[in-house]
Design a protein around this motif. Structure first.
Motif, PDB file in Angstrom:
ATOM      1  N   PHE A 522      50.184  18.590  34.911  1.00 48.83           N
ATOM      2  CA  PHE A 522      50.075  17.963  36.052  1.00 48.83           C
ATOM      3  C   PHE A 522      51.572  17.424  36.466  1.00 48.83           C
ATOM      4  CE2 PHE A 522      49.900  13.899  38.403  1.00 48.83           C
ATOM      5  CZ  PHE A 522      49.300  14.129  39.478  1.00 48.83           C
ATOM      6  N   LEU A 525      54.062  20.573  37.120  1.00 49.54           N
ATOM      7  CA  LEU A 525      53.832  21.188  38.323  1.00 49.54           C
ATOM      8  C   LEU A 525      54.526  20.442  39.303  1.00 49.54           C
ATOM      9  CD1 LEU A 525      50.122  22.499  37.963  1.00 49.54           C
ATOM     10  CD2 LEU A 525      52.350  23.831  38.129  1.00 49.54           C
ATOM     11  N   LEU A 562      48.790  28.706  47.674  1.00 47.95           N
ATOM     12  CA  LEU A 562      47.581  28.385  47.005  1.00 47.95           C
ATOM     13  C   LEU A 562      46.744  27.220  47.503  1.00 47.95           C
ATOM     14  CD1 LEU A 562      49.063  28.706  43.413  1.00 47.95           C
ATOM     15  CD2 LEU A 562      47.386  30.248  44.270  1.00 47.95           C
ATOM     16  N   ASN A 563      47.520  26.432  48.015  1.00 46.71           N
ATOM     17  CA  ASN A 563      46.892  25.095  48.731  1.00 46.71           C
ATOM     18  C   ASN A 563      46.194  25.508  50.131  1.00 46.71           C
ATOM     19  OD1 ASN A 563      47.633  22.810  51.295  1.00 46.71           O
ATOM     20  ND2 ASN A 563      46.855  21.991  49.276  1.00 46.71           N
ATOM     21  N   PHE A 568      44.222  24.418  46.645  1.00 41.28           N
ATOM     22  CA  PHE A 568      45.043  23.955  45.322  1.00 41.28           C
ATOM     23  C   PHE A 568      45.572  22.738  45.556  1.00 41.28           C
ATOM     24  CE2 PHE A 568      49.052  23.647  43.257  1.00 41.28           C
ATOM     25  CZ  PHE A 568      48.722  23.661  42.053  1.00 41.28           C
ATOM     26  N   SER A 569      45.380  21.953  44.474  1.00 43.52           N
ATOM     27  CA  SER A 569      46.014  20.448  44.463  1.00 43.52           C
ATOM     28  C   SER A 569      46.642  20.144  43.129  1.00 43.52           C
ATOM     29  CB  SER A 569      45.087  19.499  44.811  1.00 43.52           C
ATOM     30  OG  SER A 569      44.194  19.023  44.022  1.00 43.52           O
ATOM     31  N   PHE A 570      47.435  19.251  43.003  1.00 41.29           N
ATOM     32  CA  PHE A 570      47.967  18.946  41.666  1.00 41.29           C
ATOM     33  C   PHE A 570      46.712  18.321  40.748  1.00 41.29           C
ATOM     34  CE2 PHE A 570      51.888  19.264  44.311  1.00 41.29           C
ATOM     35  CZ  PHE A 570      52.440  19.974  43.196  1.00 41.29           C
ATOM     36  N   LYS A 572      43.668  18.394  40.972  1.00 43.61           N
ATOM     37  CA  LYS A 572      42.540  19.581  40.448  1.00 43.61           C
ATOM     38  C   LYS A 572      43.263  20.225  39.402  1.00 43.61           C
ATOM     39  CE  LYS A 572      39.870  20.212  44.705  1.00 43.61           C
ATOM     40  NZ  LYS A 572      39.463  21.132  45.702  1.00 43.61           N
ATOM     41  N   SER A 573      44.217  20.794  39.552  1.00 41.51           N
ATOM     42  CA  SER A 573      44.859  21.353  38.321  1.00 41.51           C
ATOM     43  C   SER A 573      44.724  20.783  37.198  1.00 41.51           C
ATOM     44  CB  SER A 573      46.387  21.948  38.861  1.00 41.51           C
ATOM     45  OG  SER A 573      47.022  20.905  38.804  1.00 41.51           O
ATOM     46  N   ARG A 574      45.113  19.455  37.061  1.00 42.26           N
ATOM     47  CA  ARG A 574      45.095  18.613  36.026  1.00 42.26           C
ATOM     48  C   ARG A 574      43.856  18.658  35.489  1.00 42.26           C
ATOM     49  NH1 ARG A 574      46.837  12.509  36.387  1.00 42.26           N
ATOM     50  NH2 ARG A 574      45.113  12.338  37.653  1.00 42.26           N
ATOM     51  N   LYS A 576      41.260  20.816  35.850  1.00 41.58           N
ATOM     52  CA  LYS A 576      40.702  22.130  35.305  1.00 41.58           C
ATOM     53  C   LYS A 576      41.378  22.372  33.987  1.00 41.58           C
ATOM     54  CE  LYS A 576      39.675  24.600  39.702  1.00 41.58           C
ATOM     55  NZ  LYS A 576      40.084  25.696  40.264  1.00 41.58           N
ATOM     56  N   THR A 577      42.582  22.225  33.810  1.00 44.53           N
ATOM     57  CA  THR A 577      43.669  22.493  32.605  1.00 44.53           C
ATOM     58  C   THR A 577      43.125  21.439  31.417  1.00 44.53           C
ATOM     59  OG1 THR A 577      45.526  22.816  33.980  1.00 44.53           O
ATOM     60  CG2 THR A 577      45.814  22.062  31.721  1.00 44.53           C
TER      61      THR A 577
END
Length: 591
Positions: A522, A525, A562-563, A568-570, A572-574, A576-577
């Protein structure tokens, strides 16, 4: 004083022993009593002690009748019943002689015999002191029968190298197909004969009979439906004790191996055409056996095919035994060479009667003796073994006395059939009363094994008892199942709780790692995007190369694309990761 009938020869033996111990002195043709020496004996004290024990025993049986059966029975009747129980096996001991019992004749009530047998078994299980008194009296009676036998000296000596052949019922007892104590009693005799270095055999004729009985049991049990009234004793035993057709099959397959483990081997007697010079009068022997059986079994049917077959086998075996002896008439047991051992006192008695008819020689060792007689001979030569052998036989006899006889079973079966035809009982009740293993036991309990006490109401009582027993068993099974279900549920809940606790402990580390890595991604990125935007706008001032500037704008474009394209958001990426790493670590921890 005690009513014992002492024949001449035992009297002489007793006087000789008294003379040896100086209680009497022989003077020419007289024995002079040595009163002063006799006064040294404390016989009266022993006699009083035994009398007291005996009275205690009789009173205990009376109390048992009242408490167990709600019966009030006279002291004399109980005493006669107990003595009649002892004398029931006189024939087993007196088979080699024509002597009478040492006891007077008593009225042998089947009902009281059943009660005495139940009392002895109860004493054996619950009161060792009382059973010890019974055992002592039984031993004394058996020894008295033997000691007062006029030809006893003929049976003294070792049994080494003598050939003993066992009849069918003895082998079935040894296999355990007539009850545990019959087996133990037979094993005890086999053990002692092996110690004496005797040779032990079962004849091919008897072996064929054993295999036929076992094969019939196998077929009947495998079929699952047979008539109790026509069933053999072995089949009834198997039925009552839940011995299956598979068990019987194993008995047949292991028969030779089992017998050899006891050092019992196969042999055969000479055929009719062999050793004809020693052939006996088979017709006379057949007639003698039948006459003897008729005396001891008054209701014996002369047309009974099965009985005729049994007698034919008896004659074939005994006739062959005489041929093995080659006409010899041994006066001492050590010279007898070949002896057939039977559990059937009537057969041994018939054999002796035949010998007396044929040669009128009272002093030869009979070709056929009972297992009890042979056991008693061993007792006399080895008093240490008396109690050990006698107790096993005593218990075996009691269990045998509790089994309904053939006449009672036939009367019961006939009544059940009649009740079904007259619709006094339903088809279901008919099947139930014939199939429940408790039926035979209940039949004995309700009638005291006396056919004369059986009436129409007995069938109804037994049926009601079986139905109540089944209901009790069903209630018990239901309660047991409920309890088992509750226990299973508690165990299941406990397992779930423990598993959850374990899982929680297993999840702590993967959770921490996934969160840590998720946060790292997070922040990485955010830092990448921020630096790319800032550096792109300050590229003119920072004097960056064209390639670097292009790369920075590409990074910004990717994040923007991506957004706009997939939301895409930071954040959501956190998430999912974190989830991806957590799932991978969880799989590894479970493995």
């Amino acid at each position: 004083e005690y009513g014992l009938k002492i024949p001449q020869f035992p009297s002489v033996t007793i006087l000789k022993r008294m003379s040896k111990n100086k209680y009497v002195e022989k003077s020419y043709d007289k024995y002079i009593v040595q009163k002063e020496k006799l006064l040294e004996l404390d016989f009266q004290k022993d006699a009083d002690k035994i009398t007291k024990s005996y009275e205690t025993l009789i009173n205990n049986i009376i109390n048992y009748c009242e408490n167990e059966f709600n019966l009030s029975i006279d002291h004399n009747d109980i005493e006669e019943a107990f003595l009649a129980f002892l004398s029931d096996h006189d024939l087993d001991i007196l088979c080699a002689t024509t002597n009478q019992s040492t006891l007077p004749e008593y009225n042998k009530s089947r009902k009281l015999k059943y009660i005495v047998s139940k009392f002895i078994l109860n004493a054996y299980e619950n009161d060792k002191d009382v059973f010890s008194i019974i055992s002592d009296i039984s031993i004394g009676y058996s020894l008295a029968q033997s000691i007062l036998y006029s030809e006893l000296n003929s049976y003294s000596g070792k049994l080494t190298k003598l050939n003993f052949y066992f009849d069918t019922p003895f082998i079935l007892n040894l296999l355990g197909l007539n009850g545990e104590y019959k087996k133990k009693s037979s094993e005890e005799l086999i053990h002692i004969l092996n110690e004496e270095n005797a040779n032990l055999y079962v004849l091919r004729t008897n072996l064929d009979e054993i295999e036929a009985i076992l094969n019939d049991c196998f077929k009947q049990l495998d079929k699952g439906d047979f008539k109790l009234e026509s069933a053999s004793k072995v089949l009834r035993f198997c039925y009552q004790n839940e011995v299956t057709s598979t068990d019987i099959q194993q008995f047949v397959l292991r028969l030779k191996e089992t017998l050899e483990a006891y050092n019992i081997f196969y042999d055969k007697v000479p055929s009719y055409n062999e050793r004809k010079e020693f052939q006996i009068d088979d017709e006379l022997l057949t007639e003698t056996i039948f006459e003897t059986y008729k005396v001891f079994t008054p209701d014996l049917d002369p047309k009974d095919f099965e009985m005729k077959g049994t007698i034919r086998r008896d004659v074939k075996v005994l006739s062959g035994m005489y041929k093995l002896r080659k006409g010899g008439k041994p006066r001492k047991i050590k010279d007898a060479n070949h002896i057939f051992i039977t559990t059937n006192g009537a057969l041994a008695f018939a054999s002796r009667k035949f010998e007396l008819k044929s040669s009128n020689d009272h002093y030869t060792i009979p070709v056929c003796l009972t297992d009890v007689f042979v056991g008693t001979l061993i007792w006399l030569q080895s008093p240490v073994k008396v109690e050990q052998i006698n107790q096993k036989k005593l218990i075996a006899d009691c269990y045998a006395s509790l089994q309904p006889n053939d006449l009672l079973v036939k009367k019961f079966s006939h009544e059940v059939e009649k009740s079904r035809k007259m619709k006094r009982i339903s088809s279901d009740d008919y099947y139930l009363i014939r199939s429940d293993r408790a039926t035979i036991t209940l039949l004995g309990q309700y009638t005291f094994n006396d056919p004369d006490l059986f009436d129409d109401s007995t069938t109804e009582e037994i049926l009601n008892r079986i139905i109540n027993k089944i209901k009790e068993e069903e209630v018990y099974k239901l309660d047991k199942e409920k309890l088992a279900h509750e226990e299973t549920k508690l165990k299941y809940d406990k397992v779930i709780f423990v598993n959850e606790k374990l899982m929680e402990e297993k999840l702590i580390l993967p959770n921490k790692i996934s969160r840590l890595l998720g946060n790292l991604v997070f922040y990485a990125l955010i830092l990448t995007f921020s630096l790319s935007v800032i550096l792109s706008f300050l590229s003119a001032y920072l004097n960056l190369s064209t390639i670097t500037i292009v790369l920075l704008w590409i990074i910004v474009f990717i994040f923007t694309f991506l957004n706009l394209h997939s939301g895409f958001s930071f954040k959501k990426s956190r998430e999912k990761t974190t989830k991806y790493i957590y799932d991978r670590l969880l799989k590894l921890s479970v493995k």
